[in-house]
Motif scaffolding. Structure first.
Motif, PDB file in Angstrom:
ATOM      1  N   VAL A   1      -0.189  -4.001   8.637  1.00  9.90           N
ATOM      2  CA  VAL A   1      -1.190  -3.342   7.787  1.00  9.90           C
ATOM      3  C   VAL A   1      -0.516  -2.447   6.751  1.00  9.90           C
ATOM      4  CG1 VAL A   1      -3.007  -1.577   7.791  1.00  9.90           C
ATOM      5  CG2 VAL A   1      -3.106  -3.464   9.421  1.00  9.90           C
ATOM      6  N   GLN A   2       0.466  -1.659   7.190  1.00 13.79           N
ATOM      7  CA  GLN A   2       1.129  -0.757   6.249  1.00 13.79           C
ATOM      8  C   GLN A   2       1.974  -1.527   5.229  1.00 13.79           C
ATOM      9  OE1 GLN A   2       0.061   2.284   6.140  1.00 13.79           O
ATOM     10  NE2 GLN A   2      -1.168   1.710   7.909  1.00 13.79           N
TER      11      GLN A   2
ATOM     12  N   LEU B   1       2.316  -3.238  -0.448  1.00 10.41           N
ATOM     13  CA  LEU B   1       2.417  -4.332  -1.410  1.00 10.41           C
ATOM     14  C   LEU B   1       1.216  -4.352  -2.354  1.00 10.41           C
ATOM     15  CD1 LEU B   1       3.858  -6.878  -2.412  1.00 10.41           C
ATOM     16  CD2 LEU B   1       2.619  -8.176  -0.665  1.00 10.41           C
ATOM     17  N   SER B   2       0.010  -4.244  -1.805  1.00 13.31           N
ATOM     18  CA  SER B   2      -1.184  -4.271  -2.653  1.00 13.31           C
ATOM     19  C   SER B   2      -1.250  -3.047  -3.556  1.00 13.31           C
ATOM     20  CB  SER B   2      -2.451  -4.369  -1.786  1.00 13.31           C
ATOM     21  OG  SER B   2      -2.532  -3.299  -0.871  1.00 13.31           O
TER      22      SER B   2
ATOM     23  N   TYR C   1      -4.588 -12.091   4.382  1.00 10.23           N
ATOM     24  CA  TYR C   1      -5.920 -11.520   4.586  1.00 10.23           C
ATOM     25  C   TYR C   1      -6.682 -12.297   5.656  1.00 10.23           C
ATOM     26  CZ  TYR C   1     -10.843 -10.463   3.604  1.00 10.23           C
ATOM     27  OH  TYR C   1     -12.166 -10.125   3.715  1.00 10.23           O
ATOM     28  N   SER C   2      -6.618 -13.621   5.587  1.00  8.38           N
ATOM     29  CA  SER C   2      -7.328 -14.455   6.559  1.00  8.38           C
ATOM     30  C   SER C   2      -6.778 -14.259   7.970  1.00  8.38           C
ATOM     31  CB  SER C   2      -7.217 -15.930   6.160  1.00  8.38           C
ATOM     32  OG  SER C   2      -7.828 -16.756   7.121  1.00  8.38           O
ATOM     33  N   ARG C   3      -5.453 -14.196   8.089  1.00  4.92           N
ATOM     34  CA  ARG C   3      -4.851 -14.027   9.415  1.00  4.92           C
ATOM     35  C   ARG C   3      -5.211 -12.679  10.036  1.00  4.92           C
ATOM     36  NH1 ARG C   3      -0.753 -16.932   6.758  1.00  4.92           N
ATOM     37  NH2 ARG C   3       0.223 -15.006   5.986  1.00  4.92           N
ATOM     38  N   LEU C   4      -5.305 -11.658   9.210  1.00  7.68           N
ATOM     39  CA  LEU C   4      -5.607 -10.330   9.742  1.00  7.68           C
ATOM     40  C   LEU C   4      -7.072 -10.158  10.107  1.00  7.68           C
ATOM     41  CD1 LEU C   4      -3.567  -7.760   7.610  1.00  7.68           C
ATOM     42  CD2 LEU C   4      -3.362  -8.209  10.050  1.00  7.68           C
TER      43      LEU C   4
ATOM     44  N   ASP D   1     -10.374  -4.536   1.312  1.00  9.55           N
ATOM     45  CA  ASP D   1     -10.812  -4.383  -0.074  1.00  9.55           C
ATOM     46  C   ASP D   1      -9.615  -4.368  -1.025  1.00  9.55           C
ATOM     47  OD1 ASP D   1     -13.436  -4.293   0.708  1.00  9.55           O
ATOM     48  OD2 ASP D   1     -13.559  -2.103   0.722  1.00  9.55           O
ATOM     49  N   ARG D   2      -8.545  -3.693  -0.629  1.00 13.51           N
ATOM     50  CA  ARG D   2      -7.358  -3.621  -1.487  1.00 13.51           C
ATOM     51  C   ARG D   2      -6.695  -4.987  -1.613  1.00 13.51           C
ATOM     52  NH1 ARG D   2      -5.883   1.372  -2.841  1.00 13.51           N
ATOM     53  NH2 ARG D   2      -3.781   0.714  -3.441  1.00 13.51           N
ATOM     54  N   LEU D   3      -6.674  -5.734  -0.502  1.00 14.59           N
ATOM     55  CA  LEU D   3      -6.077  -7.067  -0.562  1.00 14.59           C
ATOM     56  C   LEU D   3      -6.858  -7.990  -1.486  1.00 14.59           C
ATOM     57  CD1 LEU D   3      -4.906  -7.875   3.085  1.00 14.59           C
ATOM     58  CD2 LEU D   3      -3.491  -7.453   1.064  1.00 14.59           C
ATOM     59  N   ARG D   4      -8.172  -7.915  -1.412  1.00 14.68           N
ATOM     60  CA  ARG D   4      -8.988  -8.751  -2.302  1.00 14.68           C
ATOM     61  C   ARG D   4      -8.754  -8.373  -3.759  1.00 14.68           C
ATOM     62  NH1 ARG D   4     -12.866  -8.312   2.010  1.00 14.68           N
ATOM     63  NH2 ARG D   4     -13.711  -6.417   1.059  1.00 14.68           N
ATOM     64  N   ALA D   5      -8.677  -7.076  -4.034  1.00 11.53           N
ATOM     65  CA  ALA D   5      -8.428  -6.635  -5.409  1.00 11.53           C
ATOM     66  C   ALA D   5      -7.049  -7.085  -5.886  1.00 11.53           C
ATOM     67  CB  ALA D   5      -8.558  -5.111  -5.494  1.00 11.53           C
TER      68      ALA D   5
END
Length: 387
Positions: free
Chosen positions: A308-309, A314-315, A344-347, A373-377
């Protein structure tokens, strides 16, 4: 046994504590709002429970197991129900034995490659991110200090530091004081390792996230849950603006929070009744196993937080570059928006072999970190940059 003739907020609050239920779970079982339970605990005998709610409390009392009944009636007797005297419980502040896990992520980018290649292989976490690890040699993390290196361009320091503290305020003050020195150390240490492995790279560690394993403490029931709430949101027991640096607010503040059953609205519970109490918040994670052999191992929480961190760092890099009007430069073309979509899918997707405890923990950490939300952005930003 004592019979409850008139339910007030005090008796209603005691029943939930005797049953070792969190405020949310107690409210759910009764069919009331969690705010109602919180009000019962705060105002006690100043509140008379409505007749229909009293009927539900009577029914819950009849369903109690013998141990919970004994605890409830003992608490009623100790509270001075017979003579109407108020209860003034002496809530212990400690000592508590805690294992602190700190995570310090740093975005490095393509400069991480030479250092990554010198490190040892390490199993992938729930996000499926390729990583390696090496000793970090932190001066105070005598149990373990490792630097996890990710092929996507991120390094995460993991520091393990056991503590025995007299109060939660003392632990919170140490936490904030050590953050400053740990950030400076992580920046200097990573820059040194990068210089030794390849061309110099300017990197800066910007934040620390903590996860606490509460191994032993004097609290039980509602006091234990309130203590874990404080562990997950330490700012409530520390003065961070003190001229001499972060300082505990004092025993009275801490004791009042524990006695009132402090609940932070943004903290999400992920424990399993009679097995563990786990809480995730923006500031970190607090976990206490009640049945060690059935509870989550701390390694599972650590593995999730490392991924997660890493993805947060990265994002953040991607979004900061976009906001600055620059195209993000990824360490390799393989780590574009499709790769982020896979992470994102795996998490976020449940796995067939995943236990209910793992799933609750993962959902709580992701919800409070706001990582999805940050990953999608970041995905959208990379897609628009054709990366």
């Amino acid at each position: 046994m004592t019979v409850v003739v008139q339910w007030t907020g005090w008796e209603a609050g005691l029943l939930g504590q005797a049953m070792r239920l969190s405020i949310r779970e107690y409210a759910r079982q009764l069919g009331v709002n969690p705010a109602t339970v919180t009000k019962w605990r705060k105002r006690g005998r100043d509140i008379e429970v409505m007749p229909e709610t009293a009927d539900m409390l009577d029914a819950m009392l009849r369903r109690c197991d013998p141990d919970s009944l004994r605890t409830f009636h003992a608490s009623l007797g100790a509270s001075g129900v017979a003579d109407g005297g108020p209860l003034a419980p002496v809530v212990p502040l400690g000592p508590a034995r805690v294992v602190s896990h700190k995570f310090i992520p740093v975005y490095v980018g393509e400069s991480i490659r030479p250092l990554y290649e010198t490190a040892e292989g390490h199993p992938r976490g729930p996000g499926g991110l390729m990583q390696r690890a090496m000793p970090a040699e932190h001066p105070d993390a005598v149990v373990e200090s490792r630097l996890h290196l990710y092929a996507c361009g991120v390094g995460v320091f993991h520091l393990v530091q056991p503590c025995v503290v007299a109060s939660l305020g003392e632990l919170a003050a140490w936490r904030y004081r050590s953050y400053a020195t740990d950030l400076a150390w992580a920046t200097e240490r990573l820059q040194l390792l990068l210089r030794e492995a390849g061309p110099p790279s300017s990197v800066v560690a910007s934040y620390v996230l903590s996860a606490y394993l509460l191994e032993d403490a004097p609290w039980e029931g509602a006091f234990l849950e309130a203590a874990l709430q404080v562990l997950a949101t330490p700012s409530v027991v520390v003065d961070r603006q003190h001229p001499d640096g972060p300082m505990p607010l004092g025993a009275d503040v801490e004791r009042a929070l524990l006695a009132e059953g402090f609940v932070h609205p943004d903290v999400v519970a992920f424990g399993s009744r009679a097995v563990s109490v786990g809480l995730a918040g923006w500031s970190g994670v607090a976990y206490h196993p009640l049945a060690v052999e059935r509870a989550l191992p701390m390694e599972a929480i650590v593995a999730l937080e490392l991924d997660v961190q890493t993805l947060w760092a990265l994002s953040t890099y991607v979004l900061d570059e976009v906001e600055a009007g620059r195209d993000p430069v990824m360490p390799d073309e393989a780590y574009g928006w499709r790769w982020l979509r896979g992470a994102y899918s795996r998490l976020t997707a449940a796995r067939p072999q995943e236990t209910a405890q793992h799933q609750l923990m993962r959902e709580a950490v992701l919800a409070t970190s706001q990582l999805p939300d940050r990953l999608r952005a970041a995905q959208e930003a990379l897609r628009e940059s054709i990366i």
